[in-house]
Scaffold this motif. Sequence first.
Motif, PDB file in Angstrom:
ATOM      1  N   SER A 159      -3.633  -4.204   2.577  1.00  0.00           N
ATOM      2  CA  SER A 159      -3.498  -3.085   3.264  1.00  0.00           C
ATOM      3  C   SER A 159      -3.880  -3.076   4.610  1.00  0.00           C
ATOM      4  O   SER A 159      -5.137  -3.545   4.850  1.00  0.00           O
ATOM      5  CB  SER A 159      -3.747  -1.607   2.712  1.00  0.00           C
ATOM      6  OG  SER A 159      -5.170  -1.719   2.603  1.00  0.00           O
ATOM      7  N   ASP A 160      -3.325  -2.680   5.658  1.00  0.00           N
ATOM      8  CA  ASP A 160      -3.581  -2.855   7.032  1.00  0.00           C
ATOM      9  C   ASP A 160      -4.387  -3.967   7.389  1.00  0.00           C
ATOM     10  O   ASP A 160      -5.386  -4.101   7.768  1.00  0.00           O
ATOM     11  CB  ASP A 160      -4.685  -1.658   7.381  1.00  0.00           C
ATOM     12  CG  ASP A 160      -4.924  -1.394   8.704  1.00  0.00           C
ATOM     13  OD1 ASP A 160      -4.196  -1.931   9.448  1.00  0.00           O
ATOM     14  OD2 ASP A 160      -5.899  -0.519   9.295  1.00  0.00           O
ATOM     15  N   GLU A 201       1.324  -8.625   4.189  1.00  0.00           N
ATOM     16  CA  GLU A 201       1.241  -7.411   4.204  1.00  0.00           C
ATOM     17  C   GLU A 201       1.390  -6.766   2.724  1.00  0.00           C
ATOM     18  O   GLU A 201       1.037  -5.681   2.256  1.00  0.00           O
ATOM     19  CB  GLU A 201       2.416  -6.597   5.019  1.00  0.00           C
ATOM     20  CG  GLU A 201       2.339  -6.920   6.454  1.00  0.00           C
ATOM     21  CD  GLU A 201       2.938  -8.125   6.878  1.00  0.00           C
ATOM     22  OE1 GLU A 201       3.148  -9.075   6.068  1.00  0.00           O
ATOM     23  OE2 GLU A 201       2.870  -8.469   8.170  1.00  0.00           O
TER      24      GLU A 201
END
Length: 373
Positions: A297-298, A293
């Motif tokens: 991102s995501d 993480e």
Amino acid sequence: MRQNQPIWYDSSLGGWRLFCYEDIVRVQNDYQTFSSEPSNGGSFSIIALDPPRHRQLRSLVTPAFSARTILQQTPRIQRIARELLETALARGAMDMVADFAVPFPILVIADLLGLPPDNWQRVKEWTDTLINQSSSEVAQRSGRNASSTLPLDEISRVLAQATQDHHQQPRESLLRLLLAAEVDGQRLTEQELLGFFLTLLVAGNITTTQLLGNAILCFDENPEAWEQLQRDRSLVASAVEEVLRYLPPNRGTGGSRTIIGGRRATTDVEICGQLIRRGEEVFVTTISANFDEHHFSDPDRFDIGRMPNHHLSFGHGIHFCLGAPLARLETKIALELLLDLLPNWRLLHNVPLEQIRNHIVFGAQRLPLVFST
């Protein structure tokens, strides 16, 4: 594990396993502290060498595997891929693994080495044996049976025949480059030549085979991404990178003494507050790093437009995968041809999805597809 136990002793491997991106990059960058060579030496494979010998040998073939040089092979690679897919198109169905993902990269690397294409099934057997043999090191440590050994005598005979054929009828190929190569005025030894030949011929097809199958899995799970790719072909290259990140073809990598991915500590060293003793092994976990993480991102979202996308599926540092440009180009060509020839493919879900059963590669055993034109 990234949050709660970023370094962990894996008894099945007999070494420390790392899970965080930064720690894995550190190990892969620092070859002086984390060696790829076995403690007793004696390796003849570039995969299991440190500088300066690694640098000398790699410099011999790096020009042949540069992105620019590989790009020049595009028409030959497209021809091989198209022939395989058109055969499947005539049937209206195929197993993406057996009918395309396996033979395609083997036929490409054989062509680049100047070998006849009629024995690609045997190369597949060698590949399976190499992977299973490396995986069996884990199995042995866990008390399971080891697999069969790689038939080096047979591979040596193939190399000898290919060398003889080359001398009788020279052609531009990677084999010609290896036969002419010199390090400090000396030609490669028979063992070094065999090591290169084996690495290029066998290991050169593993990544692409799994990558192609994993691409099907990614787009089957995310059909909107395939629709996006159909609308915007400019996303093909970044889609390949996202498949590499999201479903990497290997479970761990990093320029290892074996294909499993281990590095040997040359001195006492601390990682994440844990003391690693000299001689102990450290293993990376690529899949975990690709979902860190702090770097993505995501990360749980499959995003074919993800930029930047600095995944670690090809490793990092001096042992960064030599064949990365070839694997990327092969996969890009395959996706473009699928978009052209078989855009409406569908994965059959009535066949159970089974992982390849070893500790090295990450992919499915079978991927039955049907399609309409």
